[in-house]
Enzyme design. Structure first.
Site, PDB file in Angstrom:
ATOM      1  N   CYS A 172     -14.387  -1.792  11.134  1.00  0.00           N
ATOM      2  CA  CYS A 172     -15.020  -1.676   9.814  1.00  0.00           C
ATOM      3  C   CYS A 172     -14.972  -3.012   9.086  1.00  0.00           C
ATOM      4  O   CYS A 172     -15.865  -3.327   8.289  1.00  0.00           O
ATOM      5  CB  CYS A 172     -14.328  -0.607   8.980  1.00  0.00           C
ATOM      6  SG  CYS A 172     -14.676   1.063   9.567  1.00  0.00           S
ATOM      7  N   CYS A 210     -16.128 -17.409  13.719  1.00  0.00           N
ATOM      8  CA  CYS A 210     -16.650 -16.106  13.282  1.00  0.00           C
ATOM      9  C   CYS A 210     -15.811 -15.673  12.091  1.00  0.00           C
ATOM     10  O   CYS A 210     -15.399 -16.510  11.290  1.00  0.00           O
ATOM     11  CB  CYS A 210     -16.606 -15.083  14.425  1.00  0.00           C
ATOM     12  SG  CYS A 210     -14.948 -14.765  15.055  1.00  0.00           S
ATOM     13  N   LYS A 224       0.816  -1.214   0.000  1.00  0.00           N
ATOM     14  CA  LYS A 224       0.000   0.000   0.000  1.00  0.00           C
ATOM     15  C   LYS A 224       0.848   1.262   0.000  1.00  0.00           C
ATOM     16  O   LYS A 224       0.505   2.250  -0.667  1.00  0.00           O
ATOM     17  CB  LYS A 224      -0.920   0.018   1.229  1.00  0.00           C
ATOM     18  CG  LYS A 224      -2.130  -0.863   1.091  1.00  0.00           C
ATOM     19  CD  LYS A 224      -3.094  -0.605   2.235  1.00  0.00           C
ATOM     20  CE  LYS A 224      -4.290  -1.533   2.101  1.00  0.00           C
ATOM     21  NZ  LYS A 224      -5.237  -1.381   3.230  1.00  0.00           N
TER      22      LYS A 224
END
Ligand code: ZN
Length: 393
Positions: free
Chosen positions: A197, A351, A95
């Site tokens: 998020c 999860c 990134k």
């Protein structure tokens, strides 16, 4: 409140710079002096993600002379919905590198400094000390507290922002002139209480709404114009389309910037301070965590197991482990999930990444399902190691 400019003006602007920044130069409040200050400014953006993307792009376009980018992650397809500094061809690329390339394309006059590393207690002080101002685009509490502590200890201002679904917040923390992040949030939230998020989602354009506030405040601080967001918390609700700001006072009892500070250097371990998962969950998971591959093995051998997905229904719809029964974590916390669990099967919880299932595991074990286990790394690990054809999110 008005504050003196953070940065001294550069000696001069070149002819190219005068042309490029002419729309700034004709604003009386910015003018030649303000643009020269931006040219001399060194700004570090922590994270080249949702908030970092618009922040870096507008800081670059505005003519901030030196832009630091710190990020250790690589661009993932699921980033592109909001991290607009990266494009399709950047998937898989670092990134920091991808963001630096975009910055150079927007404004080749900016000097880009790439910090292709995670921000840690070992490097944060040294990295921060090379900059006038920090823009915090981090998405986790451990890094947030570390950014705050380092900025306060170095006497530097920083512009903070946070985003979740349709809600955003922003403020400027500068202990010399107002509160710090710890004055506002003295304690990190209990582990698992505030979804990230990645777990809860975020409207892509919310990043631009909050990131642009951060850049706006950065420019005001660097050039000394306007009323900075020091001592105020900006709260934005994109669904209602409402901005409001609330006063945040400096806490005289703040452990970091108060009258009698007890935190006088960086903490040793911010992850531990923020607690990745609760003590109960950590205890329950200890010795009762299996890998996604081990779960696949149990399934293939036809073992007598009952696989429970404790995520939310919309997540289950995106991707799920074949055969898993959906019972969201909330039903474990209020106890209603327990009657849905068979007594004669081994319970396997999972999860997204393993945090929520560890919390649910603590409930299940204390209800007497002593051989229950959870899947470390959750469905993400299943996608990675068992079935890469499934979508990640
Ligand atoms: Zn404080």
């Amino acid at each position: 409140m008005s504050l003196p400019p953070l940065v001294e003006p550069a000696d001069e602007l070149t002819v190219d710079e005068v042309r490029r920044y002419s729309r700034h130069l004709i604003i009386p409040d910015v003018g030649m002096a303000g643009q020269k200050r931006l040219k001399n400014a060194k700004v570090l953006c922590v994270g080249a993600g949702g908030l970092g993307s618009p922040a870096l792009m507008y800081l670059a376009a505005a003519g901030v002379g030196t832009l630091g980018i710190i990020d250790f992650d690589v661009v993932d397809e699921s980033n592109l919905q909001r991290q607009i500094i990266h494009g399709q061809s950047d998937v898989g690329r670092l990134k920091a590198e991808s963001a630096a390339a975009s910055v150079r394309e927007i404004n080749p006059l900016v000097e880009v400094v790439i910090h292709n590393t995670a921000l840690t207690t070992e490097n944060v002080m040294e990295i921060f000390s090379g900059y006038d101002l920090i823009v915090d685009g981090t998405d986790n509490f451990a890094t947030r507290y570390m950014v705050n502590d380092a900025a306060v200890l170095l006497g530097k201002p920083y512009v903070w922002g946070s985003i979740y679904r349709f809600d955003g917040q922003a403020s400027v923390f500068w202990a010399e002139h107002g509160p710090c992040y710890r004055c506002l949030y003295p304690e990190p939230p209990p582990p698992g209480m505030v979804p990230s998020c990645a777990e809860g989602g975020v409207l892509g354009v919310l990043c631009a709404s909050i990131g642009s506030i951060q850049v706006n405040e950065a420019i005001k601080l660097l050039t000394g114009i306007g009323d900075p967001l020091v001592g105020r918390l900006m709260i934005y609700d994109a669904l209602e389309m409402k901005y409001r700001d609330v006063k945040v006072r400096k806490d005289p009892e703040c452990v970091l910037c108060g009258k009698n500070p007890t935190v006088t250097e960086l903490l040793e371990d911010y992850e531990a301070f923020c607690g990745a998962i609760s003590d109960e969950a950590a205890e329950a998971a200890s010795g009762s965590t299996i890998t996604a591959l081990e779960l696949k093995g149990m399934m293939d051998r036809g073992e007598n197991i009952f696989v429970v997905d404790v995520r939310e229904p919309n997540e289950y719809e995106i991707v799920s482990i074949p055969g898993a029964t959906l019972i969201p974590k909330g039903e474990f916390l209020n106890g209603s999930a327990l009657e849905k669990l068979p007594q004669d099967k081994k319970i396997v919880l999972h999860c997204k990444s393993g945090a929520r299932s560890a919390e649910a595991l603590a409930v299940v074990k204390s209800a007497g399902f002593s051989d229950a286990v959870h899947v470390g790394g959750g469905v993400l690990s299943w996608v990675k190691t068992v079935d890469p054809s499934l979508p990640s999110y």
